[in-house]
Motif scaffolding. Sequence first.
Motif, PDB file in Angstrom:
ATOM      1  N   ALA A  19      -5.198   4.203  96.303  1.00 32.10           N
ATOM      2  CA  ALA A  19      -4.532   3.892  97.575  1.00 32.10           C
ATOM      3  C   ALA A  19      -4.417   5.168  98.397  1.00 32.10           C
ATOM      4  O   ALA A  19      -4.132   6.239  97.854  1.00 32.10           O
ATOM      5  CB  ALA A  19      -3.154   3.291  97.329  1.00 32.10           C
ATOM      6  N   VAL A  21      -3.003   6.999 102.145  1.00 29.15           N
ATOM      7  CA  VAL A  21      -2.131   6.912 103.316  1.00 29.15           C
ATOM      8  C   VAL A  21      -2.742   7.744 104.438  1.00 29.15           C
ATOM      9  O   VAL A  21      -3.064   8.924 104.262  1.00 29.15           O
ATOM     10  CB  VAL A  21      -0.691   7.367 103.002  1.00 29.15           C
ATOM     11  CG1 VAL A  21      -0.638   8.780 102.423  1.00 29.15           C
ATOM     12  CG2 VAL A  21       0.188   7.264 104.244  1.00 29.15           C
ATOM     13  N   ILE A  26      -2.008   2.232 105.495  1.00 26.83           N
ATOM     14  CA  ILE A  26      -2.250   2.434 104.079  1.00 26.83           C
ATOM     15  C   ILE A  26      -3.424   1.535 103.687  1.00 26.83           C
ATOM     16  O   ILE A  26      -3.464   0.364 104.076  1.00 26.83           O
ATOM     17  CB  ILE A  26      -1.007   2.077 103.239  1.00 26.83           C
ATOM     18  CG1 ILE A  26       0.103   3.117 103.455  1.00 26.83           C
ATOM     19  CG2 ILE A  26      -1.351   1.961 101.758  1.00 26.83           C
ATOM     20  CD1 ILE A  26       1.426   2.716 102.858  1.00 26.83           C
ATOM     21  N   ARG A  54       1.584   1.712 107.687  1.00 26.96           N
ATOM     22  CA  ARG A  54       2.175   2.857 107.001  1.00 26.96           C
ATOM     23  C   ARG A  54       3.686   2.711 106.969  1.00 26.96           C
ATOM     24  O   ARG A  54       4.310   2.294 107.944  1.00 26.96           O
ATOM     25  CB  ARG A  54       1.786   4.141 107.726  1.00 26.96           C
ATOM     26  CG  ARG A  54       2.360   5.386 107.058  1.00 26.96           C
ATOM     27  CD  ARG A  54       1.988   6.636 107.834  1.00 26.96           C
ATOM     28  NE  ARG A  54       2.688   7.800 107.297  1.00 26.96           N
ATOM     29  CZ  ARG A  54       2.735   8.985 107.888  1.00 26.96           C
ATOM     30  NH1 ARG A  54       2.108   9.160 109.050  1.00 26.96           N
ATOM     31  NH2 ARG A  54       3.394   9.992 107.343  1.00 26.96           N
ATOM     32  N   VAL A  61       2.593   2.513  95.938  1.00 25.02           N
ATOM     33  CA  VAL A  61       2.334   1.240  96.588  1.00 25.02           C
ATOM     34  C   VAL A  61       1.896   0.225  95.534  1.00 25.02           C
ATOM     35  O   VAL A  61       1.333   0.580  94.501  1.00 25.02           O
ATOM     36  CB  VAL A  61       1.241   1.399  97.685  1.00 25.02           C
ATOM     37  CG1 VAL A  61      -0.095   1.738  97.056  1.00 25.02           C
ATOM     38  CG2 VAL A  61       1.124   0.161  98.547  1.00 25.02           C
ATOM     39  N   LEU A  77       0.183   7.033  96.238  1.00 25.43           N
ATOM     40  CA  LEU A  77      -0.581   7.158  97.466  1.00 25.43           C
ATOM     41  C   LEU A  77      -1.233   8.537  97.519  1.00 25.43           C
ATOM     42  O   LEU A  77      -0.577   9.553  97.271  1.00 25.43           O
ATOM     43  CB  LEU A  77       0.318   6.972  98.684  1.00 25.43           C
ATOM     44  CG  LEU A  77       0.751   5.541  98.988  1.00 25.43           C
ATOM     45  CD1 LEU A  77       1.886   5.528  99.999  1.00 25.43           C
ATOM     46  CD2 LEU A  77      -0.432   4.725  99.499  1.00 25.43           C
TER      47      LEU A  77
END
Length: 354
Positions: A19, A21, A26, A54, A61, A77
């Motif tokens: 994941a 950001v 995201i 975001r 997450v 993240l």
Amino acid sequence: MGFGVSRNILRAEVRLLSAFVYTNRISIITTSQNIDNSSFDTIVAPMTVITCPRRYGAEYVSINMTVTESLHEPIPLINRIFYEPIHELSVCVGPLYGNESKWLEVVEYVEHYKLLGASFFYFSFFNLNEYDRKIVDYYVKMGYAESSSYVTEFRELGWMFHMIQTQECHHRSMYHSRWVINVDIDERLVYTGKSTFLNYLRSMPPEIGELSFLTNRVKKTEQMPKQMNNITSLESDMLFLKYNQTTEMNWYNLKGVIRPELVFVLFYHWSFRQEEKIHVIHYRNVDEQALNGNWLDNYNGTFKTTRLETVFEKKLIEEVRKKVKYVYDQRFVQCNELPRKLLIIFNKRVLDCR
């Protein structure tokens, strides 16, 4: 363009792979192209990526598919919030899998592209043996690379299942690298311009998001060595010196260099623009049982002998030799050199002595 009917990982177990950001969103990469029982009818592009707004301060997450389903195990993240890309040129390394050894191919690949100006590499693998992993770990430890491994659980599989790596690497490089070369481990881009390849990329207008190159291929007839025999004979195993029988140029399997944030959906080698003075050398095996092993059918059958530019070749030989020596040419500890007390407490296998 048909992306909606592309299904290569079918009936797969959904796992969270990574994941990222960014400044405004995201992106969560999953291991499935079809998410069953989702509460939403969605169009996901790329097909394995979930995008959400975001949330400031978030460090982990997760997702769930319905309001009653428990959350998947949260994953951290990875920060991709930068005012300017950290790297001017990087390389998305095609996924590593299969039984043939990769250690020498990895070091040749990295040192080749470093000489072209690349400063970072995104590795991914489905399976990699311990010996091959040493050279990847070296580049990660030295700050030249990131690596990720995949777990895929599926009941049906299309032949392009490894395309999941393309989406993950695309998002991994987003805003982290200005330009990204997208080529497999057996492919080499060769630049023949008067200036450097980086200066060539710097000359591109800001609206250009991708450059595509036609290719030729070099016939590879033997398996890679499983391990280094000795440093003095290393040169005889180097791919770029050992194999030089080359096909004509062809648009079959074109390759590309992309600006990640300007490319929306990426098929691994697809691109839409070609410039002169750039081509790709593609080391391709002739094992018809291998993936795309009948590639010779797409060429006229004639070969010519090619070599890398002389100064470049000499630099590459030296850099490959230095890295292989550092990582693999190591003296093992002899058991009789260890204190007897250690040998009593631990057996020789635990101490890894000889």
